[in-house]
Design a protein around this motif. Structure first.
Motif, PDB file in Angstrom:
ATOM      1  N   GLU A   1     109.809 169.855  79.798  1.00 40.38           N
ATOM      2  CA  GLU A   1     108.491 170.183  80.315  1.00 40.38           C
ATOM      3  C   GLU A   1     107.537 169.128  79.783  1.00 40.38           C
TER       4      GLU A   1
ATOM      5  N   ASN B   1     101.634 171.697  84.011  1.00 39.06           N
ATOM      6  CA  ASN B   1     101.845 171.913  85.438  1.00 39.06           C
ATOM      7  C   ASN B   1     102.975 171.060  86.010  1.00 39.06           C
ATOM      8  N   ARG B   2     103.726 170.389  85.151  1.00 37.22           N
ATOM      9  CA  ARG B   2     104.852 169.554  85.605  1.00 37.22           C
ATOM     10  C   ARG B   2     106.085 169.796  84.737  1.00 37.22           C
TER      11      ARG B   2
ATOM     12  N   ARG C   1     104.016 172.946  88.994  1.00 39.15           N
ATOM     13  CA  ARG C   1     103.770 174.375  88.806  1.00 39.15           C
ATOM     14  C   ARG C   1     103.086 174.911  90.057  1.00 39.15           C
TER      15      ARG C   1
ATOM     16  N   TYR D   1     108.168 176.307  88.753  1.00 40.47           N
ATOM     17  CA  TYR D   1     108.053 174.860  88.930  1.00 40.47           C
ATOM     18  C   TYR D   1     108.870 174.523  90.168  1.00 40.47           C
TER      19      TYR D   1
END
Length: 139
Positions: A5, A10-11, A23, A44
């Motif tokens: 992660e 968000n990725r 995300r 994700y």
């Protein structure tokens, strides 16, 4: 290959393909005994329609959907319904567990969705919700 992660939450790099996943939320169909409902499933996801990766509490949406279907079809109350019934009767979790003869911690487990109440417990909760005046007789 381990899931990596990024520092941006968000990725994520896909553990299978190596591509960057973003995300997001996608619709997911939950089915139980022939009935279905669509829930928003966080995770994700690749830019295409490929498989997503779900971490942490992402699957809670699916669990909630399944519990809602079980409540509708089988009459097994969802954790939120159990909490609502118990608080309507003005009982603590421990009082309810003692009164229903299911153990002091049972209602905590029911309300967190760890276990489901037995058939007789469900019937007694339902009866007491409709007739709270019977609570004094149980005591």
């Amino acid at each position: 290959m381990a899931t990596r992660e990024s520092s941006e939450t968000n990725r994520m790099v896909s553990p299978e393909t190596g591509e960057t996943l973003m995300r997001g939320v996608r619709p997911f169909t939950v089915t139980y005994k022939g009935e279905s409902m669509i829930v928003d499933l966080p995770g994700y996801y690749p830019p295409s329609d490929g498989q997503g990766v779900h971490v942490g509490d992402d699957m809670a949406a699916v669990d909630a959907g399944l519990r809602a279907l079980k409540e509708k079809i089988d009459g097994v109350p969802a954790p939120s319904t159990i909490r609502r019934m118990r608080t309507k009767l003005k009982l603590s979790q421990r009082e309810a567990g003692s009164l229903f003869k299911v153990g002091e911690n049972a209602f905590d487990k029911y309300e967190r969705g760890l276990i489901e109440p037995s058939g007789p417990t469900i019937q007694l909760m339902t009866l007491l919700e409709k007739h709270p005046e019977l609570l004094d007789e149980l005591r």
